[in-house]
Enzyme design. Structure first.
Site, PDB file in Angstrom:
ATOM      1  N   HIS A  63       0.982  -1.067  -0.131  1.00 21.70           N
ATOM      2  CA  HIS A  63       0.066   0.134  -0.001  1.00 21.70           C
ATOM      3  C   HIS A  63       0.984   1.253   0.151  1.00 21.70           C
ATOM      4  O   HIS A  63       2.106   1.172   0.077  1.00 21.70           O
ATOM      5  CB  HIS A  63      -0.975   0.024   1.157  1.00 21.70           C
ATOM      6  CG  HIS A  63      -0.351   0.071   2.569  1.00 21.70           C
ATOM      7  ND1 HIS A  63       0.370  -1.037   3.147  1.00 21.70           N
ATOM      8  CD2 HIS A  63      -0.406   1.019   3.521  1.00 21.70           C
ATOM      9  CE1 HIS A  63       0.752  -0.560   4.152  1.00 21.70           C
ATOM     10  NE2 HIS A  63       0.441   0.563   4.635  1.00 21.70           N
ATOM     11  N   HIS A  65       1.107   3.836   1.904  1.00 20.25           N
ATOM     12  CA  HIS A  65       1.591   4.683   3.199  1.00 20.25           C
ATOM     13  C   HIS A  65       3.195   4.672   3.237  1.00 20.25           C
ATOM     14  O   HIS A  65       3.837   3.934   2.755  1.00 20.25           O
ATOM     15  CB  HIS A  65       1.118   3.946   4.445  1.00 20.25           C
ATOM     16  CG  HIS A  65      -0.242   4.571   4.871  1.00 20.25           C
ATOM     17  ND1 HIS A  65      -1.082   3.606   5.826  1.00 20.25           N
ATOM     18  CD2 HIS A  65      -0.996   5.263   4.540  1.00 20.25           C
ATOM     19  CE1 HIS A  65      -2.215   4.060   5.593  1.00 20.25           C
ATOM     20  NE2 HIS A  65      -2.195   5.180   5.141  1.00 20.25           N
ATOM     21  N   ASP A  67       5.693   4.404   5.125  1.00 22.14           N
ATOM     22  CA  ASP A  67       6.584   3.383   5.835  1.00 22.14           C
ATOM     23  C   ASP A  67       6.824   2.444   5.095  1.00 22.14           C
ATOM     24  O   ASP A  67       7.518   1.480   5.291  1.00 22.14           O
ATOM     25  CB  ASP A  67       6.278   3.187   7.242  1.00 22.14           C
ATOM     26  CG  ASP A  67       4.897   2.590   7.407  1.00 22.14           C
ATOM     27  OD1 ASP A  67       3.959   3.101   6.604  1.00 22.14           O
ATOM     28  OD2 ASP A  67       4.576   1.725   8.360  1.00 22.14           O
ATOM     29  N   HIS A  68       6.033   2.222   3.709  1.00 24.24           N
ATOM     30  CA  HIS A  68       6.399   1.050   2.796  1.00 24.24           C
ATOM     31  C   HIS A  68       6.652   1.347   1.587  1.00 24.24           C
ATOM     32  O   HIS A  68       7.005   0.479   0.729  1.00 24.24           O
ATOM     33  CB  HIS A  68       4.643   0.485   2.952  1.00 24.24           C
ATOM     34  CG  HIS A  68       4.210   0.027   4.119  1.00 24.24           C
ATOM     35  ND1 HIS A  68       4.259  -1.432   4.310  1.00 24.24           N
ATOM     36  CD2 HIS A  68       3.703   0.358   5.223  1.00 24.24           C
ATOM     37  CE1 HIS A  68       3.627  -1.499   5.498  1.00 24.24           C
ATOM     38  NE2 HIS A  68       3.357  -0.658   6.049  1.00 24.24           N
ATOM     39  N   HIS A 141      -7.610  -1.492   5.328  1.00 24.27           N
ATOM     40  CA  HIS A 141      -6.575  -0.643   6.038  1.00 24.27           C
ATOM     41  C   HIS A 141      -7.039   1.059   5.760  1.00 24.27           C
ATOM     42  O   HIS A 141      -6.348   1.693   6.376  1.00 24.27           O
ATOM     43  CB  HIS A 141      -5.299  -1.052   5.397  1.00 24.27           C
ATOM     44  CG  HIS A 141      -4.256  -0.065   6.209  1.00 24.27           C
ATOM     45  ND1 HIS A 141      -4.196  -0.148   7.488  1.00 24.27           N
ATOM     46  CD2 HIS A 141      -3.255   0.732   5.626  1.00 24.27           C
ATOM     47  CE1 HIS A 141      -2.944   0.619   7.809  1.00 24.27           C
ATOM     48  NE2 HIS A 141      -2.644   1.183   6.792  1.00 24.27           N
ATOM     49  N   ASP A 211      -0.791  -3.450   5.659  1.00 16.45           N
ATOM     50  CA  ASP A 211      -1.555  -3.344   6.722  1.00 16.45           C
ATOM     51  C   ASP A 211      -2.742  -3.595   6.751  1.00 16.45           C
ATOM     52  O   ASP A 211      -3.504  -3.473   5.712  1.00 16.45           O
ATOM     53  CB  ASP A 211      -1.039  -1.931   7.165  1.00 16.45           C
ATOM     54  CG  ASP A 211       0.110  -1.817   7.465  1.00 16.45           C
ATOM     55  OD1 ASP A 211       1.096  -2.708   7.370  1.00 16.45           O
ATOM     56  OD2 ASP A 211       0.502  -0.473   7.758  1.00 16.45           O
ATOM     57  N   HIS A 269       6.188  -5.325  11.680  1.00 17.29           N
ATOM     58  CA  HIS A 269       5.337  -3.968  11.738  1.00 17.29           C
ATOM     59  C   HIS A 269       4.693  -3.575  13.017  1.00 17.29           C
ATOM     60  O   HIS A 269       3.719  -3.349  13.492  1.00 17.29           O
ATOM     61  CB  HIS A 269       4.091  -4.146  10.918  1.00 17.29           C
ATOM     62  CG  HIS A 269       3.594  -2.698  10.391  1.00 17.29           C
ATOM     63  ND1 HIS A 269       2.509  -1.971  11.176  1.00 17.29           N
ATOM     64  CD2 HIS A 269       3.620  -2.218   9.262  1.00 17.29           C
ATOM     65  CE1 HIS A 269       2.256  -0.996  10.712  1.00 17.29           C
ATOM     66  NE2 HIS A 269       2.946  -0.821   9.544  1.00 17.29           N
TER      67      HIS A 269
END
Length: 306
Positions: A63, A65, A67-68, A141, A211, A269
């Protein structure tokens, strides 16, 4: 096959954990590395490992976001100078991943010396490559987030040497034909190869989640998986706190393990509220319960054979 973790923190990096990144080594089925998510600093983490960017042929993003994905532009740029020259790359992810990469490259005036094939997922995806099948299914998510079910190729059964000798076929180059073809010819007669091989063995199944809070597609992705990689942003406290933020609680993951008959689970995570001592204490408490399924809390640079 082997899975290696280059980032195991949630949201923000910590002194001990980088943001999300996972490498899947496909040997012995293929001489390739697949990455799943590329959090900020991933390319620096890889420098501390034997994995080379030139062997990375596919990147799967769960996805959008930060942090990914915040490590993706830098890693793609460095691949041009670290063995990736003229080696095609396939990038799979949610809608918007192509625009994100191309905008980053254009605004920074970065130039790649290899082609990228983009595959953007809508609701679900089935993808085939080198005998592998990858299924992507939508999770829950708050933004489009996907889990990937990676199914390795079937391994051909062992040659039955005695059976082949009984028809007059002695060991030699012809045995490779028996192993790799549906039929073979000997002394003017056509034989079914399967009659001279042991049972084929299905390759391992690996489920890698983005997530998510609990949802029905989790069971589709993880059913009978040999290894499942799943987030547990919350590993203690009340479950509703995790679900309010569209994340999973450790109890959610344990329930999924049992429902989906997962053999081994690697939990990543983890919220940055937990330090190493906290995680170890919680782990020791959890495994005291005889109902706790087989799992590990993973840390950066952990590797697991599949």
């Amino acid at each position: 096959m082997e899975v290696t973790f280059f980032g195991t923190s949630a949201g923000l990096p910590t002194k001990e954990r980088n943001t999300q990144a996972i490498a899947l080594n496909l040997e012995p089925y293929s001489n390739s590395i697949w990455l799943f998510d590329v959090g900020e600093g991933t390319q620096h983490q890889i420098l501390h490992h034997a994995i080379k960017l030139g062997k990375v042929t596919h990147i799967f993003i769960t996805h959008m976001h930060g942090d990914h994905i915040f490590g993706l532009p830098g890693l793609l740029s460095s691949r041009s100078f670290q063995g990736g020259e003229q080696k095609p790359l396939t990038l799979v992810g949610p809608k918007g991943i192509k625009a994100y990469v191309e905008m980053s490259m254009n605004l920074s005036e970065s130039h790649l010396n290899y082609p990228i094939t983009y595959i953007e997922i809508d609701d679900h995806l089935t993808y085939h490559h080198d005998g592998f099948t990858v299924e992507a299914h939508l999770l829950n998510h708050g933004i489009p987030s996907y889990g990937y079910r990676v199914m390795a190729p079937e391994t051909t059964g062992t040659i039955n040497v005695e059976a082949l000798k009984n028809i007059g076929l002695e060991p030699g180059p012809k045995y490779q034909e028996v192993k790799s073809h549906d039929t073979f010819e000997h002394n003017g007669q056509v034989y079914q190869s399967k009659d001279f091989r042991g049972e084929s063995k299905q390759g391992p199944v690996v489920a890698i989640f983005g997530d998510t809070k609990p949802c029905s597609n989790e069971r589709v992705i993880s059913r009978d998986a040999d290894v499942m990689v799943h987030e547990a942003t919350y590993i203690d406290g009340e479950k509703h706190l995790a679900n309010n933020y569209h994340h999973s609680h450790i109890e959610d993951v344990f329930a999924l393990i049992k429902e989906a008959n997962v053999k081994r689970t690697l939990i990543t995570h983890l919220s940055n509220r937990y330090n190493t001592e906290d995680i170890n204490e919680i782990y020791q408490t959890l495994i005291q319960n005889e109902d706790t399924p087989n799992f590990n809390f993973v840390k950066d640079f952990d590797s697991f054979k599949i």
